[in-house]
Design a protein around this motif. Structure first.
Motif, PDB file in Angstrom:
ATOM      1  N   VAL A  37       0.873  -1.168   0.000  1.00  0.00           N
ATOM      2  CA  VAL A  37       0.000   0.000   0.000  1.00  0.00           C
ATOM      3  C   VAL A  37       0.913   1.222   0.000  1.00  0.00           C
ATOM      4  N   LEU A  38       0.639   2.152  -0.888  1.00  0.00           N
ATOM      5  CA  LEU A  38       1.398   3.388  -0.987  1.00  0.00           C
ATOM      6  C   LEU A  38       0.444   4.506  -0.569  1.00  0.00           C
ATOM      7  N   ALA A  39       0.689   5.087   0.596  1.00  0.00           N
ATOM      8  CA  ALA A  39      -0.183   6.136   1.127  1.00  0.00           C
ATOM      9  C   ALA A  39       0.564   7.465   1.136  1.00  0.00           C
ATOM     10  N   LEU A  40      -0.007   8.471   0.505  1.00  0.00           N
ATOM     11  CA  LEU A  40       0.594   9.802   0.473  1.00  0.00           C
ATOM     12  C   LEU A  40       0.024  10.652   1.603  1.00  0.00           C
ATOM     13  N   ALA A  41       0.870  11.471   2.203  1.00  0.00           N
ATOM     14  CA  ALA A  41       0.418  12.346   3.290  1.00  0.00           C
ATOM     15  C   ALA A  41      -0.623  13.334   2.785  1.00  0.00           C
ATOM     16  N   GLU A  42      -0.430  13.839   1.582  1.00  0.00           N
ATOM     17  CA  GLU A  42      -1.366  14.799   0.997  1.00  0.00           C
ATOM     18  C   GLU A  42      -1.840  14.274  -0.348  1.00  0.00           C
ATOM     19  N   GLY A  43      -2.605  13.209  -0.306  1.00  0.00           N
ATOM     20  CA  GLY A  43      -3.084  12.645  -1.558  1.00  0.00           C
ATOM     21  C   GLY A  43      -3.704  11.287  -1.350  1.00  0.00           C
ATOM     22  N   PRO A  44      -3.893  10.583  -2.436  1.00  0.00           N
ATOM     23  CA  PRO A  44      -4.589   9.302  -2.367  1.00  0.00           C
ATOM     24  C   PRO A  44      -3.721   8.174  -1.814  1.00  0.00           C
ATOM     25  N   THR A  45      -4.368   7.050  -1.603  1.00  0.00           N
ATOM     26  CA  THR A  45      -3.703   5.808  -1.236  1.00  0.00           C
ATOM     27  C   THR A  45      -3.812   4.868  -2.427  1.00  0.00           C
ATOM     28  N   PHE A  46      -2.698   4.242  -2.792  1.00  0.00           N
ATOM     29  CA  PHE A  46      -2.644   3.341  -3.938  1.00  0.00           C
ATOM     30  C   PHE A  46      -2.390   1.908  -3.464  1.00  0.00           C
ATOM     31  N   ARG A  47      -2.887   0.955  -4.228  1.00  0.00           N
ATOM     32  CA  ARG A  47      -2.566  -0.461  -4.015  1.00  0.00           C
ATOM     33  C   ARG A  47      -1.509  -0.859  -5.038  1.00  0.00           C
ATOM     34  N   ILE A  48      -0.535  -1.613  -4.595  1.00  0.00           N
ATOM     35  CA  ILE A  48       0.488  -2.140  -5.501  1.00  0.00           C
ATOM     36  C   ILE A  48       0.376  -3.657  -5.455  1.00  0.00           C
ATOM     37  N   GLU A  49       0.225  -4.251  -6.628  1.00  0.00           N
ATOM     38  CA  GLU A  49       0.068  -5.709  -6.667  1.00  0.00           C
ATOM     39  C   GLU A  49       0.563  -6.289  -7.981  1.00  0.00           C
TER      40      GLU A  49
END
Length: 173
Positions: A37-49
């Motif tokens: 999971v890639l979570a940005l402090a000021e932005g969206p959260t992405f899934r990496i798979e």
């Protein structure tokens, strides 16, 4: 030019710092997994798979939409295809150095964008990274997501190379 620090708090969590400010986090779901999971402090959260039967292509998703994908190229570089910021872009991550211990992110015109240097902590069995960017990189949209994806690529590269070396050693013994 900007400097970033990627702090590894454990074997699965990598925090992106710009000075003292936390910009985002890359967290693997399990140890030795490419899912994260890639979570940005000021932005969206992405899934990496991983995608496909062998999982050789890794996708970064915002919801169900693929915004970036990457895969190891036959010569050892990692080719990234990005739609971050609404633009189609291509990047290449290559290892450099005598022992291939640093990584460089290049754009499609082979211009250097990032230099990623691992800082191995043998006593912790994990590593931090120091990342230096160029002005070209700093002008990109979604650069925090791209830095953390490049760290995922560096981790992916190290995992694939260590697996290859283990296989080569096992078959020669």
């Amino acid at each position: 030019m900007a400097q970033y620090l990627i702090k590894s708090t454990d074997k699965r969590t990598f925090t992106l710092l710009a000075g003292a400010a936390v910009r985002g986090e890359l967290k693997y779901t399990k140890w030795f997994s490419f899912k994260a999971v890639l979570a940005l402090a000021e932005g969206p959260t992405f899934r990496i798979e991983p995608r496909g039967r062998w999982g050789t292509t890794i996708e970064v998703k915002n919801g169900e939409s693929v915004v970036l994908s990457f895969r190891m190229h036959w010569e050892g570089s990692i080719v990234l295809k990005s739609r971050l910021g609404g633009e189609n872009r291509a990047f290449v991550l290559k290892s450099q150095g005598v022992a291939k211990t640093r990584y460089v992110l290049l754009d499609k015109d082979k211009r250097e964008l990032l230099v990623i240097e691992p800082d191995y902590q043998w006593n912790k069995t994990n590593h931090d990274y120091t990342v230096s960017s160029t002005e070209l990189f700093e002008a990109l949209a979604d650069k925090d997501a791209l830095v953390l994806t490049a760290i995922h690529c560096a981790n992916y590269y190290m995992t694939m190379m260590s697996s290859l070396m283990t296989t080569v050693i096992a078959t020669t013994i």
